[in-house]
Write a protein that holds these residues in place. Structure first.
Motif, mmCIF file in Angstrom:
data_model
loop_
_atom_site.group_PDB
_atom_site.id
_atom_site.type_symbol
_atom_site.label_atom_id
_atom_site.label_comp_id
_atom_site.label_asym_id
_atom_site.label_seq_id
_atom_site.Cartn_x
_atom_site.Cartn_y
_atom_site.Cartn_z
ATOM 1 N N HIS A 133 9.033 12.725 -38.776
ATOM 2 C CA HIS A 133 9.353 12.292 -37.415
ATOM 3 C C HIS A 133 10.821 11.851 -37.326
ATOM 4 N N LEU B 61 8.701 17.924 -35.754
ATOM 5 C CA LEU B 61 7.771 17.180 -34.903
ATOM 6 C C LEU B 61 6.341 17.665 -35.113
ATOM 7 N N THR C 274 8.047 10.468 -27.663
ATOM 8 C CA THR C 274 8.105 10.794 -29.095
ATOM 9 C C THR C 274 8.729 9.639 -29.876
ATOM 10 N N PHE D 249 12.903 14.906 -37.191
ATOM 11 C CA PHE D 249 12.924 15.434 -35.824
ATOM 12 C C PHE D 249 13.926 14.667 -34.974
ATOM 13 N N SER E 36 11.790 20.861 -33.603
ATOM 14 C CA SER E 36 10.418 21.093 -33.133
ATOM 15 C C SER E 36 9.458 21.270 -34.300
ATOM 16 N N LEU F 21 2.164 11.047 -29.270
ATOM 17 C CA LEU F 21 2.933 12.246 -29.588
ATOM 18 C C LEU F 21 2.394 13.451 -28.825
#
Length: 419
Positions: free
Chosen positions: A61, A11, A85, A64, A8, A119
């Protein structure tokens, strides 16, 4: 700190870096007018700085993606949060590839918002890691979803470049009915983008305020023996219910601006998963977009497209047309494999048939057919420039309806994606 929490944070870092990259690209485009060095040097410098920030965001990203994969024990593409995502990540990857080829900072100012809006859109869905339903327990999940999303990501870049082309060439002081129609549809496209932004903003605002409305919905269905069965389920809204679920009773509702009960009921033909709640969100998104659009028009005192157009001065329309076409040409074969071929193989393994005209399957085919027509008209009939740009814009609208809109209107085997 466990892997899910770590993912998280990665992200969030990606989102912040994407926003920073967007600001950098805007400075590259608009700051050239007051830069000490030549406009070309300023644009080149800030363009590469912003490209570096975009690449850093993509790296976060990726971190993540793999940490969530490790936390879930499976590829994280099985629900709307995970898929969106992943689509945002692939859109950024597609942009980085196209930018490395064409080195146009203006493209970054239009393509990066697509990535971070996707996103932000993903963040409104439940983010808890959940086990796969039986139909998704296959290695074809990874193959089908990743390649389909990769193709759609290039379509997103093609959309951004197509919209840039239209903003560059459309005359916002038209004297003919055809010219006025062009302006109207450009502004409608901008309004649609504002609706997506409004959707994200309103969801986060009401969630942050802790708003809640609860309904008890009665549903009827026919079982395998042909007998009618009735069930009741609780539907919870996190936004004020302008539209309540079909055939439901209100349990409780937090008043909002004097509104103590819903104004309308969801039509019965909208039988997708949680259709009433989704329709209510769409209504709020359109209302928010209308307010934002009206405010911008009052501030700018001109069409929004006309206010953006000067930022594109110096861009060769033919270059924008070429970028849009190349992005779609790259994405088309990838989507053909992921959205159709691999999807049919997975469908055969999961449901015992290659094709069943499920709503999602049908709209995936419509998407593929639309881009097939786009490429045919461009290569065989010479549809360049405005006509090609409009098709790139409309095509991505079809893509987004396939991803989101189908779950609102129609229930099918892919309805789990809309939960």
């Amino acid at each position: 700190m466990n892997l899910e929490t770590t993912s998280s944070w990665f992200l969030m870092a990606a989102f912040v870096l994407y926003c920073a990259a967007f600001i950098g690209f805007v400075l590259a485009v608009t700051g050239r007018r007051w830069a000490d060095r030549s406009p070309e040097q300023h644009q080149r410098k800030w363009g590469w700085v912003s490209f570096g920030i975009s690449a850093a965001g993509f790296g976060a990203h990726l971190a993540f993606f793999f940490t969530r994969w490790a936390a879930a024990g499976r590829i994280p593409t099985s629900n709307m949060f995970e898929f969106m995502t992943f689509l945002a990540m692939m859109t950024t990857a597609a942009f980085l590839i196209i930018y490395a080829l064409y080195r146009s900072p203006v493209l970054g100012a239009f393509a990066m918002p697509v990535g971070f809006v996707l996103l932000a859109y993903a963040a409104v869905f439940p983010q808890e890691i959940s086990p796969l339903i039986p139909a998704l327990q296959s290695h074809w999940l990874m193959i089908h979803v990743t390649t389909a999303a990769a193709g759609e990501a290039f379509f997103a870049v093609g959309f951004a470049a197509g919209l840039m082309y239209l903003l560059r060439v459309v005359n916002f002081k038209p004297t003919t009915s055809g010219g006025r129609a062009q302006v109207f549809f450009v502004e409608l496209t901008i309004f649609t983008v504002l609706a997506i932004v409004g959707f994200v903003g309103t969801v986060f605002t009401f969630k942050g305020a802790g708003y809640e409305a609860v309904f008890l919905q009665e549903k009827s269905s026919v079982d395998q023996k042909g007998q009618l069965t009735t069930t009741e389920e609780t539907v919870t809204y996190t936004m004020p219910p302008i539209v309540k679920p079909y055939n439901s009773e209100m349990v409780r509702m937090t008043p909002f601006l004097g509104m103590k009960e819903p104004l309308f009921e969801t039509p019965s033909w909208m039988n997708g998963v949680n259709a009433g709640r989704k329709l209510n969100t769409v209504v709020w998104s359109l209302l928010t977009a209308a307010i934002m659009y009206a405010a911008l028009r009052l501030i700018l005192r001109k069409p929004i497209g006309a206010a953006i157009q000067p930022a594109l001065d110096g861009m060769d329309p033919e270059d924008l047309d070429e970028i849009s076409y190349r992005a779609i040409a790259i994405g088309f074969p990838v989507f053909s494999l992921g959205g159709l071929v691999f999807a049919m193989i997975w469908a055969h393994k999961a449901w015992g048939r290659f094709w069943g005209w499920d709503p999602k399957e049908t709209w995936a085919f419509i998407t593929w057919l639309f881009y097939t027509i786009y490429l045919h008209l461009r290569l065989s009939r010479g549809w360049l420039g405005r006509r090609s740009a409009w098709m790139a814009v409309i095509g991505f609208v079809v893509v987004m309806f396939t991803l989101v809109g189908v779950n609102l209107v129609i229930a099918g085997l892919h309805s789990y994606a809309g939960v």
